[in-house]
Design a protein around this motif. Structure first.
Motif, short mmCIF file in Angstrom:
data_model
loop_
_atom_site.label_atom_id
_atom_site.label_comp_id
_atom_site.label_asym_id
_atom_site.label_seq_id
_atom_site.Cartn_x
_atom_site.Cartn_y
_atom_site.Cartn_z
N GLY A 75 0.83 -1.19 0.00
CA GLY A 75 0.00 0.00 0.00
C GLY A 75 0.86 1.24 0.00
N TYR A 76 0.30 2.36 -0.43
CA TYR A 76 1.04 3.61 -0.50
C TYR A 76 0.12 4.74 -0.05
CZ TYR A 76 4.33 7.16 -2.14
OH TYR A 76 5.22 8.20 -2.20
N ILE A 77 0.54 5.48 0.99
CA ILE A 77 -0.26 6.58 1.52
C ILE A 77 0.52 7.88 1.39
CG2 ILE A 77 -1.43 7.52 3.54
CD1 ILE A 77 -1.63 4.71 4.66
N PRO A 78 0.14 8.75 0.46
CA PRO A 78 0.76 10.08 0.43
C PRO A 78 0.28 10.88 1.64
CG PRO A 78 -0.53 9.65 -1.57
CD PRO A 78 -0.85 8.57 -0.61
N PHE A 94 -6.59 11.75 7.20
CA PHE A 94 -6.29 10.63 8.09
C PHE A 94 -7.30 9.50 7.95
CE2 PHE A 94 -6.75 8.43 12.19
CZ PHE A 94 -5.47 7.91 12.30
N ASP A 95 -8.59 9.82 7.78
CA ASP A 95 -9.59 8.75 7.70
C ASP A 95 -9.35 7.85 6.49
OD1 ASP A 95 -10.28 10.81 5.98
OD2 ASP A 95 -12.44 10.50 6.19
N VAL A 96 -8.87 8.44 5.39
CA VAL A 96 -8.53 7.63 4.21
C VAL A 96 -7.31 6.77 4.49
CG1 VAL A 96 -7.86 7.69 1.77
CG2 VAL A 96 -9.53 9.33 2.64
N ALA A 97 -6.33 7.34 5.21
CA ALA A 97 -5.14 6.57 5.57
C ALA A 97 -5.50 5.38 6.44
CB ALA A 97 -4.14 7.48 6.29
N VAL A 98 -6.43 5.57 7.38
CA VAL A 98 -6.86 4.47 8.25
C VAL A 98 -7.49 3.35 7.43
CG1 VAL A 98 -8.52 3.80 10.03
CG2 VAL A 98 -7.14 5.85 10.32
N GLU A 99 -8.36 3.73 6.50
CA GLU A 99 -9.00 2.70 5.66
C GLU A 99 -7.99 2.00 4.78
OE1 GLU A 99 -12.06 1.55 6.01
OE2 GLU A 99 -12.07 2.92 7.70
N ALA A 100 -6.96 2.73 4.35
CA ALA A 100 -5.90 2.12 3.54
C ALA A 100 -5.16 1.05 4.35
CB ALA A 100 -4.92 3.19 3.06
N VAL A 101 -4.86 1.37 5.61
CA VAL A 101 -4.19 0.41 6.48
C VAL A 101 -5.08 -0.80 6.72
CG1 VAL A 101 -3.22 0.02 8.78
CG2 VAL A 101 -2.77 2.17 7.59
N ARG A 102 -6.36 -0.57 6.95
CA ARG A 102 -7.30 -1.69 7.16
C ARG A 102 -7.34 -2.61 5.94
NH1 ARG A 102 -10.12 -0.62 11.79
NH2 ARG A 102 -10.71 1.55 12.21
N ARG A 103 -7.36 -2.00 4.78
CA ARG A 103 -7.45 -2.80 3.55
C ARG A 103 -6.21 -3.66 3.38
NH1 ARG A 103 -8.85 0.19 -2.03
NH2 ARG A 103 -10.67 0.69 -0.73
N GLU A 162 -4.07 -4.60 5.75
CA GLU A 162 -4.03 -5.57 6.83
C GLU A 162 -4.94 -6.77 6.54
OE1 GLU A 162 -4.52 -5.66 11.70
OE2 GLU A 162 -5.68 -4.24 10.51
N ALA A 163 -6.04 -6.50 5.84
CA ALA A 163 -7.00 -7.56 5.51
C ALA A 163 -6.58 -8.38 4.30
CB ALA A 163 -8.38 -6.95 5.27
N GLY A 164 -5.43 -8.03 3.71
CA GLY A 164 -4.94 -8.82 2.58
C GLY A 164 -5.06 -8.13 1.24
N GLY A 165 -5.56 -6.90 1.23
CA GLY A 165 -5.72 -6.18 -0.02
C GLY A 165 -4.54 -5.26 -0.30
N THR A 166 -4.73 -4.38 -1.24
CA THR A 166 -3.72 -3.38 -1.58
C THR A 166 -4.38 -2.02 -1.62
OG1 THR A 166 -4.09 -3.69 -3.96
CG2 THR A 166 -2.34 -5.00 -2.94
N PHE A 167 -3.56 -0.97 -1.52
CA PHE A 167 -4.10 0.38 -1.62
C PHE A 167 -3.15 1.23 -2.43
CE2 PHE A 167 -4.40 4.82 -0.40
CZ PHE A 167 -5.75 5.05 -0.54
N VAL A 168 -3.70 1.85 -3.48
CA VAL A 168 -2.96 2.79 -4.31
C VAL A 168 -3.80 4.05 -4.45
CG1 VAL A 168 -1.90 3.18 -6.57
CG2 VAL A 168 -1.93 0.88 -5.60
N PRO A 169 -3.20 5.24 -4.31
CA PRO A 169 -3.97 6.47 -4.45
C PRO A 169 -4.66 6.54 -5.81
CG PRO A 169 -1.78 6.92 -3.61
CD PRO A 169 -1.79 5.49 -4.02
#
Length: 213
Positions: free
Chosen positions: A106-109, A114-123, A125-132
């Motif tokens: 995952g990548y968090i600019p 912050f709320d988007v960053a939290v959801e990115a971490v959750r995703r 952690e659950a096995g997914g990926t996060f890209v802006p």
């Protein structure tokens, strides 16, 4: 002491930002322990590292440091398959893609709320990926531009673009393709118009995938 809760590891060099971010994470992840370190070596050498059992590692990367990608690859190699989320001040799509290829999930600019960053971490952690979203849009635009280039440009113009992607100046392109510099400049104007690029750098960025392939 280990509490039995899943852990989140945060590695960030600046104490003020790190402390604020950790406190926000603790409020958002009441069922987790959050561990923070100022640098990778502190985390790697910590005596309790193996009993913290983190479910995700959040690593701040300074794009100005030449060692940033090597640091990420080191964490990935010793993290025992724990997913890594990179946080950085850089919001450049090509840099984002490089971090994902180097092991990040995952990548968090820091420009994200912050709320988007939290959801990115959750995703992650659950096995997914996060890209802006901005990076996905840029990647799509590159793919569309590459396809458009092969459809709109003549064979001669594609040769000019190929030379440009190798970093050649107009004089060198002219020599290699046996044409005048004026002709090269004319080709480049037509190429930029067809690809809707503002300069030769954008032409190279939008078409380099075709020539690498």
């Amino acid at each position: 002491m280990r509490s039995g809760k899943p852990g989140i590891v945060v590695v960030h060099p600046h104490a003020l930002f790190r402390d604020c971010f950790v406190r926000c994470l603790e409020a958002s992840y009441e069922g987790h322990d959050v561990f923070d370190f100022s640098c990778i070596s502190d985390w790697a050498n910590n005596a309790e590292r193996n009993i913290q059992a983190p479910t995700v590692i959040i690593l701040f990367m300074d794009g100005a440091k030449a060692s940033s990608m090597a640091d990420l690859q080191f964490v990935d190699s010793v993290a025992d398959n724990v997913p890594i989320v990179v946080m950085s001040d850089i919001d450049d799509a090509s840099y984002v893609m490089r971090t994902l290829k180097s092991g990040a999930r995952g990548y968090i600019p820091t420009s994200l709320p912050f709320d988007v960053a939290v959801e990115a971490v959750r995703r992650v952690e659950a096995g997914g990926t996060f890209v802006p979203a901005s990076s996905l849009e840029f990647t799509q635009n590159k793919q569309e531009a590459t396809s458009r280039a092969t459809e709109l440009l003549t064979k001669r113009q594609m040769m000019v673009v190929g030379a440009l992607c190798q970093g050649m100046a107009n004089k060198r392109i002219a020599f290699e393709l046996k044409m005048s510099e004026h002709t090269v400049k004319v080709h480049l104007r037509h190429i930029m118009r067809k690809l809707k690029a503002r300069n030769r750098t954008e032409v190279a960025v939008l078409t380099k995938d075709y020539f690498q392939a």
